[in-house]
Design a protein around this motif. Structure first.
Motif: not given
Length: 328
Positions: A29-42, A61-74
């Motif tokens: 997820a942190a890598h995806a954030e750096r690569q410009g992905y808009h959101r990261y879903w599980v 929550g675990h993934i959101a804590a490891a990232t800063n700006t990318i949207r995170v969700g289900a």
């Protein structure tokens, strides 16, 4: 530019552990954030040996804590498994912790078999209107309008982006009726993709959420620096798909050279269907595949997915996909 995002099933590798899978998900997820992905879903799945995202809100929550700006969700929560109030409280909590970053995609499938569904909620609702009613109830908890007689705390007033997910016309029609964004699960159930997108756009009713349709569709990308390498690495995902479609539960296996030549007609028929919306190959193959998919669907957002046994290879695949999307 078409947005690009990622769906991760948080795969547990053969010989690995759920703890390792979740650490790898946070790193990806942190890598995806750096690569410009808009959101990261599980996604919520239960009783499956190779998927570590059963407690979906906790993993988010675990993934959101490891990232800063990318949207995170289900992508998503299978609402028939849960009381809407519980989901409002869980995602209200996530929004309080990570404001402005939380998505909640809702599906109506149980996410496993009927035995697991009963174990989760004890009773199974057969009323076809139950899912739409649960979605509306959930919206009311987030609105905090007291129409339910219960105030979700946390939850009331949360700015969680709701989506309807689906692999058939039902979800498309519900998303259109409620004026919500819609995501189609074409990464494993591509058959109704075109009809569902057309129904969603034709029937869309503007809402306080959206004034026009917003559609996303999932697309498998299994990329490497060459077509041959990608085909080898993709065999891990192919083995998982064949196992699931033949009633087996396995951890993500290592790649197997020449896998498709070994599995016969039945296995190849399964993969030809399930991987219809996929690009497996080097950078040019992936770019062409993504371009064709966007041209076909006209989606506002592509949700990239695809597991690989080697976490470093998976990050490289995510990079190739991002570079392809930026180049379109």
């Amino acid at each position: 530019m078409t947005r690009y995002s990622m769906l991760d099933l948080v795969p547990i590798r053969a010989g690995g552990t759920p703890a390792q899978a979740m650490a790898q998900a946070a790193d990806l997820a942190a890598h995806a954030e750096r690569q410009g992905y808009h959101r990261y879903w599980v996604a919520e799945h239960h009783g499956m040996a190779g998927i570590a995202s059963a407690a979906t809100a906790v993993v988010i929550g675990h993934i959101a804590a490891a990232t800063n700006t990318i949207r995170v969700g289900a992508g998503g929560i299978m609402l028939p498994n849960h009381a809407p109030l519980t989901i409002a409280e869980q995602f209200g909590t996530l929004d309080a912790l990570y404001p402005g970053r939380i998505d909640l995609g809702l599906g109506r499938a149980p996410g496993s078999d009927q035995i697991v569904a009963r174990a989760l909620r004890r009773t199974l609702e057969t009323d076809p209107n139950a899912f739409p009613q649960d979605v509306v109830e959930l919206q009311r908890y987030f609105a905090g309008d007291d129409r339910t007689g219960i105030r979700a705390v946390p939850g009331a007033g949360a700015k969680v982006d709701l989506w309807i997910l689906g692999s058939s016309l039902f979800g498309a029609q519900l998303a259109a009726m409620l004026g919500l964004p819609y995501a189609f699960a074409s990464h494993f159930a591509p058959a109704a993709l075109d009809q569902a997108l057309e129904a969603y756009r034709r029937n869309f009713r503007p809402s306080a959420i959206l004034d026009k349709p917003y559609a996303a569709a999932a697309f498998n990308v299994l990329a490497a620096d060459s077509d041959d390498e990608a085909r080898l690495l993709a065999s891990s995902t192919e083995q998982m798909f064949v196992a699931i479609r033949t009633g087996k539960s396995i951890e993500l296996p290592p790649p197997v050279a020449g896998y498709r030549a070994q599995i016969g007609v039945q296995g190849n028929t399964i993969l030809d269907h399930v991987l219809e919306c996929s690009a497996i190959g080097g950078p040019e193959t992936v770019r062409a595949g993504l371009a064709a998919f966007i041209e076909r669907t006209q989606v506002d957002e592509v949700i990239v997915t695809g597991a690989m046994f080697d976490p470093a290879a998976r990050k490289r695949s995510a990079t190739i996909a991002a570079e392809a999307m930026r180049g379109l």
